[in-house]
Design an enzyme around this catalytic site. Sequence first.
Site, PDB file in Angstrom:
ATOM      1  N   GLU A  71      10.524   1.120  10.228  1.00 32.02           N
ATOM      2  CA  GLU A  71      11.433   2.267  10.176  1.00 32.02           C
ATOM      3  C   GLU A  71      10.581   3.478  10.498  1.00 32.02           C
ATOM      4  O   GLU A  71       9.787   3.929   9.664  1.00 32.02           O
ATOM      5  CB  GLU A  71      12.081   2.360   8.800  1.00 32.02           C
ATOM      6  CG  GLU A  71      13.285   3.300   8.768  1.00 32.02           C
ATOM      7  CD  GLU A  71      12.973   4.612   8.085  1.00 32.02           C
ATOM      8  OE1 GLU A  71      12.817   5.607   8.833  1.00 32.02           O
ATOM      9  OE2 GLU A  71      12.871   4.649   6.865  1.00 32.02           O
ATOM     10  N   LYS A 126       0.857  -1.193   0.000  1.00 30.92           N
ATOM     11  CA  LYS A 126       0.000   0.000   0.000  1.00 30.92           C
ATOM     12  C   LYS A 126       0.890   1.239   0.000  1.00 30.92           C
ATOM     13  O   LYS A 126       1.562   1.530   0.981  1.00 30.92           O
ATOM     14  CB  LYS A 126      -0.895   0.043   1.235  1.00 30.92           C
ATOM     15  CG  LYS A 126      -1.918   1.192   1.180  1.00 30.92           C
ATOM     16  CD  LYS A 126      -2.455   1.569   2.530  1.00 30.92           C
ATOM     17  CE  LYS A 126      -1.592   2.568   3.255  1.00 30.92           C
ATOM     18  NZ  LYS A 126      -1.508   3.920   2.610  1.00 30.92           N
ATOM     19  N   SER A 141       5.261   6.933  10.650  1.00 31.26           N
ATOM     20  CA  SER A 141       5.304   7.514  11.989  1.00 31.26           C
ATOM     21  C   SER A 141       5.390   6.436  13.064  1.00 31.26           C
ATOM     22  O   SER A 141       4.945   5.296  12.879  1.00 31.26           O
ATOM     23  CB  SER A 141       4.060   8.368  12.235  1.00 31.26           C
ATOM     24  OG  SER A 141       2.918   7.549  12.406  1.00 31.26           O
ATOM     25  N   GLY A 190       3.296   2.922  13.500  1.00 28.49           N
ATOM     26  CA  GLY A 190       4.113   1.722  13.617  1.00 28.49           C
ATOM     27  C   GLY A 190       3.736   0.879  14.815  1.00 28.49           C
ATOM     28  O   GLY A 190       3.698  -0.364  14.741  1.00 28.49           O
ATOM     29  N   GLU A 234       9.556  15.724  16.151  1.00 26.32           N
ATOM     30  CA  GLU A 234      10.151  15.670  14.822  1.00 26.32           C
ATOM     31  C   GLU A 234       9.559  16.802  13.987  1.00 26.32           C
ATOM     32  O   GLU A 234       8.349  16.895  13.813  1.00 26.32           O
ATOM     33  CB  GLU A 234       9.869  14.317  14.175  1.00 26.32           C
ATOM     34  CG  GLU A 234      10.622  14.078  12.893  1.00 26.32           C
ATOM     35  CD  GLU A 234      10.453  12.658  12.368  1.00 26.32           C
ATOM     36  OE1 GLU A 234      11.298  12.234  11.565  1.00 26.32           O
ATOM     37  OE2 GLU A 234       9.477  11.986  12.763  1.00 26.32           O
ATOM     38  N   CYS A 253      13.040  11.356   7.528  1.00 24.75           N
ATOM     39  CA  CYS A 253      13.116  10.865   8.901  1.00 24.75           C
ATOM     40  C   CYS A 253      14.513  10.979   9.490  1.00 24.75           C
ATOM     41  O   CYS A 253      14.685  10.870  10.703  1.00 24.75           O
ATOM     42  CB  CYS A 253      12.644   9.408   8.954  1.00 24.75           C
ATOM     43  SG  CYS A 253      13.503   8.355   7.777  1.00 24.75           S
TER      44      CYS A 253
END
Length: 514
Positions: free
Chosen positions: A287, A209, A266, A270, A417, A321
Amino acid sequence: MAICMTFRAAGSKVHLLINKSSIPWYIKMAAPTSVRFLHEKAYVNGKWADAASGKTFDVVNPSNGKKIGVVPDMDAADTQNAIQFAQTAFESWKETTAKERSVILRKWSELCIENKDELAKILTLENGKPLAEATGEVMYGTSFMEWFAEEARRVYGDIIPSPAKTKKILVLKQPIGVAGMITPWNFPNAMITRKACAAIAAGCTVVLKPAEDTPYSALALCELAEKAGLPPGVLNIVTCSRANAGVVGKMLCENPMVKKISFTGSTVVGKILLQQSASTVKKVSLELGGNAPFIVFDSADLDQAVNGTMNSKFRCSGQTCVCANRILVQEGIYPKYIQKLAEVMTRDLKVGDGFESGTTQGPLINHNAVEKVDGHVQDAIQKGAKLVLGGQKKGGNFYAPTLLQDVTLDMKCAKEEIFGPIAAVHKFKTEEEVIKIANTTTAGLAGYFFSQNISQIWRMAEKLEYGLIGVNEGLFSMTEAPFGGWKESGLGSEGSKYGLNEYLEIKYVCLGGM
């Protein structure tokens, strides 16, 4: 002055007559008049597919807010259908030889290189990043095809010395099965190839996806994979809107035919996927988000440190990231660093549409991203940070590259972040102090430091709690190197010789009666 612009979409051609003087600067663009490989259907079992419901959703160019086209808005049932096709294809794909898989991956890479300009146009159109940067991503993504074409032939087992004379110990490596994947919008080509090519090389099949903002790059790769000889059902792309992302992700995680989940995105999402995958005890690679410290010591080469900052902080308009998030500069070099960074930012950074010549900073992905970034800037200023450069919305989804000095650890830009073009600079005194600051976070993806002191380099490389460390270097992503985070930044590694292991199971075979 009037200009005529021609667009192609879904087999039709549209001519628009526009008064150039009336166009806001942020939607003036040199977009291609036509784009090859742009598909408005999903790709399942080697066929271009619609959602069973017939529903679609719009894909928008973040540079100008204009609709590019539509793709199917698939749901859980569509995803289950794709998984079944992938499972059927796995039964034959796992029996192919490593050389057969290698040849197909190699041909796929050659086709991508031949068509890199077209793939880059699609990427810039849906993501917004400058065309030169998009071309660089396509070549980086293609490097994973080449790498795993080679690594497919190096899946070695072992024969282990046995403690018993009548027994032999063999270790085999075999493909795990159907791999479910969810990829992000910031690298819509490379994050797919880094995952999918490893799985395909190992003998697995894929249901993927892509991000709802950038599905066209994924679909373009499917056309070239088919031309390279990849059999139906080995690579399947399920497109869906943000509204259906949850049910599609849950289906991938909870369907027992899917044996592996790989996700980049994110930390919040996750964790949800990890919980859902526990129901069938899947192998999971994640990740996730980062909060990268970028440390500049007094002993650093100033020009090298500033150049590293530019490379790390402003690539993809700060939307990676591994971007420098907390820039920590020792007090002795602090004033010179601020002055030099401001000079280079002013000289080298140009905001604009990704198709415009000279653009280095494209748009943020959407309006929410702009509001988040501006919120970080306003929060920092209110809490005492000094605005050196930028700090303004530039219209549409554009935001001015921003330099903040005297940032403190209680500000949002230090705790969260940023994911935008903000260089937020803190001052520190000692090595011990900066190690504590750098490691006091749940994130552990990337860290950077600049120093000419060899003893300090060894100490810092060992003490920083991050999976990726750049020493006097702001760009470290390479196909040959493992990419993965510590702590809440993820599980497992991608790329390198280690990336293939994520899609293999180890089997111990004991031969008795010898």
